[in-house]
Design a protein around this motif. Structure first.
Motif, PDB file in Angstrom:
ATOM      1  N   THR A 222       0.483  -1.044  -0.232  1.00 39.86           N
ATOM      2  CA  THR A 222      -0.450  -0.063   0.343  1.00 39.86           C
ATOM      3  C   THR A 222       0.880   0.537   0.013  1.00 39.86           C
ATOM      4  O   THR A 222       2.109   1.291   0.207  1.00 39.86           O
ATOM      5  CB  THR A 222      -1.156   0.022   1.015  1.00 39.86           C
ATOM      6  N   SER A 223       0.356   1.939   0.013  1.00 34.90           N
ATOM      7  CA  SER A 223       0.799   4.036  -0.418  1.00 34.90           C
ATOM      8  C   SER A 223       1.590   3.967   1.263  1.00 34.90           C
ATOM      9  O   SER A 223       2.668   4.790   1.548  1.00 34.90           O
ATOM     10  CB  SER A 223       0.355   4.530  -0.919  1.00 34.90           C
ATOM     11  N   GLU A 224       0.475   3.158   2.339  1.00 30.01           N
ATOM     12  CA  GLU A 224       0.988   4.080   4.105  1.00 30.01           C
ATOM     13  C   GLU A 224       1.907   3.252   3.952  1.00 30.01           C
ATOM     14  O   GLU A 224       3.107   3.772   4.788  1.00 30.01           O
ATOM     15  CB  GLU A 224      -0.137   3.494   3.925  1.00 30.01           C
ATOM     16  N   ASP A 225       1.772   2.016   3.501  1.00 30.04           N
ATOM     17  CA  ASP A 225       3.311   0.865   3.534  1.00 30.04           C
ATOM     18  C   ASP A 225       4.648   1.875   3.475  1.00 30.04           C
ATOM     19  O   ASP A 225       5.725   1.736   3.799  1.00 30.04           O
ATOM     20  CB  ASP A 225       3.612  -0.643   3.256  1.00 30.04           C
ATOM     21  N   TRP A 254       2.523  -1.614  -8.577  1.00 26.31           N
ATOM     22  CA  TRP A 254       3.495   0.059  -7.981  1.00 26.31           C
ATOM     23  C   TRP A 254       2.413   1.462  -8.839  1.00 26.31           C
ATOM     24  O   TRP A 254       2.884   2.248  -8.206  1.00 26.31           O
ATOM     25  CB  TRP A 254       4.889   0.020  -8.562  1.00 26.31           C
ATOM     26  N   ALA A 255       1.862   0.874  -9.861  1.00 26.93           N
ATOM     27  CA  ALA A 255       0.814   2.222 -10.257  1.00 26.93           C
ATOM     28  C   ALA A 255       0.238   2.266  -9.129  1.00 26.93           C
ATOM     29  O   ALA A 255      -0.809   3.726  -8.747  1.00 26.93           O
ATOM     30  CB  ALA A 255       0.552   1.721 -11.802  1.00 26.93           C
ATOM     31  N   GLN A 256      -0.154   1.342  -8.698  1.00 27.83           N
ATOM     32  CA  GLN A 256      -1.566   2.263  -7.434  1.00 27.83           C
ATOM     33  C   GLN A 256      -0.111   2.680  -6.281  1.00 27.83           C
ATOM     34  O   GLN A 256      -1.406   3.665  -5.754  1.00 27.83           O
ATOM     35  CB  GLN A 256      -2.755   0.698  -7.269  1.00 27.83           C
ATOM     36  N   VAL A 257       0.374   2.473  -5.555  1.00 27.16           N
ATOM     37  CA  VAL A 257       1.386   2.967  -4.658  1.00 27.16           C
ATOM     38  C   VAL A 257       1.516   4.074  -5.122  1.00 27.16           C
ATOM     39  O   VAL A 257       1.296   4.922  -4.102  1.00 27.16           O
ATOM     40  CB  VAL A 257       2.070   2.081  -4.501  1.00 27.16           C
ATOM     41  N   ARG A 258       2.211   4.547  -6.513  1.00 28.65           N
ATOM     42  CA  ARG A 258       2.564   5.771  -6.759  1.00 28.65           C
ATOM     43  C   ARG A 258       1.227   6.901  -6.929  1.00 28.65           C
ATOM     44  O   ARG A 258       1.256   7.839  -6.192  1.00 28.65           O
ATOM     45  CB  ARG A 258       2.951   5.105  -8.385  1.00 28.65           C
ATOM     46  N   ARG A 259      -0.358   6.464  -7.107  1.00 27.08           N
ATOM     47  CA  ARG A 259      -1.115   6.976  -7.222  1.00 27.08           C
ATOM     48  C   ARG A 259      -1.164   7.837  -5.937  1.00 27.08           C
ATOM     49  O   ARG A 259      -2.293   8.367  -5.542  1.00 27.08           O
ATOM     50  CB  ARG A 259      -2.615   6.182  -7.689  1.00 27.08           C
ATOM     51  N   GLY A 260      -1.309   7.413  -4.988  1.00 25.52           N
ATOM     52  CA  GLY A 260      -1.327   7.387  -3.225  1.00 25.52           C
ATOM     53  C   GLY A 260      -0.509   8.218  -2.674  1.00 25.52           C
ATOM     54  O   GLY A 260      -0.539   8.189  -1.613  1.00 25.52           O
ATOM     55  N   LEU A 261       0.730   8.497  -3.349  1.00 23.39           N
ATOM     56  CA  LEU A 261       1.863   9.108  -2.542  1.00 23.39           C
ATOM     57  C   LEU A 261       1.508  10.542  -2.510  1.00 23.39           C
ATOM     58  O   LEU A 261       1.205  10.938  -3.508  1.00 23.39           O
ATOM     59  CB  LEU A 261       3.137   9.033  -3.246  1.00 23.39           C
ATOM     60  N   PRO A 262       2.468  11.140  -1.324  1.00 22.12           N
ATOM     61  CA  PRO A 262       2.359  12.808  -1.831  1.00 22.12           C
ATOM     62  C   PRO A 262       3.137  13.068  -3.069  1.00 22.12           C
ATOM     63  O   PRO A 262       4.054  12.202  -2.779  1.00 22.12           O
ATOM     64  CB  PRO A 262       2.902  13.281   0.136  1.00 22.12           C
ATOM     65  N   ALA A 263       3.035  14.396  -3.073  1.00 19.01           N
ATOM     66  CA  ALA A 263       3.765  14.460  -4.326  1.00 19.01           C
ATOM     67  C   ALA A 263       5.478  14.790  -4.125  1.00 19.01           C
ATOM     68  O   ALA A 263       5.885  14.388  -5.185  1.00 19.01           O
ATOM     69  CB  ALA A 263       3.380  16.189  -4.831  1.00 19.01           C
TER      70      ALA A 263
END
Length: 331
Positions: A222-225, A254-263
């Motif tokens: 996940t993005s949080e992880d 990775w595409a899903q994780v990237r979408r949830g990351l802060p800029a």
């Protein structure tokens, strides 16, 4: 100062063995993970007991979390009174959204370098070894390599030990007892070992003196992880490097994780990360902990959960009775 898991603290308070009469502050650390394990009722009970028993008047309650999802915001509204939100992040740009009432932003130095690189499953460790050699050319410091399962952690630690004969490589995963974990941490702190290979258990709550490089040998679930993993480096004003290896089987993840990351945590895009072959993608899930590819084994989530037993086989968070290890997990 008393530090403990919610279940154990509730037991001691309920039995009258722990008095809260002189409590001034209550801190909920790693709030997002704490609450995801089903401890909300226990946390509310403890906070209410502290307010009722405190002789010095009103207590202060603080909630700390590297990520702030909606469920954490809801809990903050339930256990905090007139809260002020303090975000510690890189300096805000002119076009950034204006702050809401009660919000404060403290500008961090933002000295971490975020990089992504295309590779293959067969080559990831060779590339990782080259990066580690470069990061550890000078004395001191260490490197943390994150893997998806416990079995991968053990195998990759052994392999990296062969590729890096002049460095001691140590694994850290959920099946290790507390004594073994402490030995691993002592080696890292005194410089005996400078390479840690770990599951996401090392993404939270560990403090190493100088992590020069974080390597994501597997993309985070996940993005949080990912945020917690990345936060092991560039701490306390130091610099650091955060490197994601992207293999073809994990490009969709990775595409899903990237979408949830802060800029400010987005690495520049690689040449191949958008080339997603859906037939070979590994399924999302916390992994079985046995090193078996979830796609090939025909299961998305397994009974092992993330790093051995945090979540149940159905993919739902379990809140049964009984207490776990140092993270206080209930199963």
């Amino acid at each position: 100062m008393v530090s403990g898991t919610p279940g154990r603290l509730k037991d001691l308070i309920g039995k009258g063995e722990l008095s809260l009469a002189h409590v001034r502050y209550v801190v909920l650390d790693e709030a997002d993970e704490l609450l995801s394990l089903g401890f909300l009722k226990d946390v509310e009970w403890i906070v209410n007991q502290a307010r009722a028993q405190a002789r010095g008047g009103e207590i202060q309650v603080a909630l700390a979390s590297a990520t702030f999802p909606e469920e954490v915001r809801g809990v903050a509204a339930r256990v905090l009174r007139n809260p002020v939100r303090i975000d510690i992040e890189p300096p805000r740009t002119a076009e950034a959204a204006p702050l809401k009432a009660g919000e404060v932003v403290a500008a961090g130095e933002g000295r971490a370098e975020h990089v992504a690189r295309d590779t293959t499953r067969d080559e990831v460790l060779e590339h990782a070894a080259a990066e580690i050699r470069e990061a550890l050319r000078e004395p001191g410091g260490c490197v943390v390599v994150f893997c998806r399962t416990k079995a991968l952690t053990k195998r990759r630690a052994e392999k990296l030990g062969q590729l890096l004969p002049h460095e001691e490589v140590v694994p850290l995963e959920g099946n290790m007892d507390q004594r073994k974990r402490e030995r691993v941490m002592d080696k890292l702190r005194d410089g005996t070992a400078r390479v840690l290979v770990a599951t996401d258990i090392a993404g939270r709550g560990i403090d190493l003196p100088e992590v020069r490089l974080v390597i994501h040998a597997d993309v985070a679930t996940t993005s949080e992880d990912h945020v917690h993993r990345s936060g092991r480096t560039a701490r306390a004003g130091r610099g650091g490097r955060n490197l994601v290896f992207i293999i073809p089987e994990q490009r969709q993840r990775w595409a899903q994780v990237r979408r949830g990351l802060p800029a400010h945590l987005h690495p520049p895009k690689t040449a191949q990360e958008h080339l997603i072959d859906k037939d070979i993608q590994e399924k999302q899930g916390r992994g079985s902990g046995n090193g078996v590819d979830p796609v090939r084994s025909g299961s998305g989530r397994s009974g092992g959960g993330r790093d051995g037993g945090q979540r149940g086989g159905s993919g739902q968070r379990s809140q049964g009775q009984g207490r776990g290890g140092p993270r206080g997990g209930r199963r």
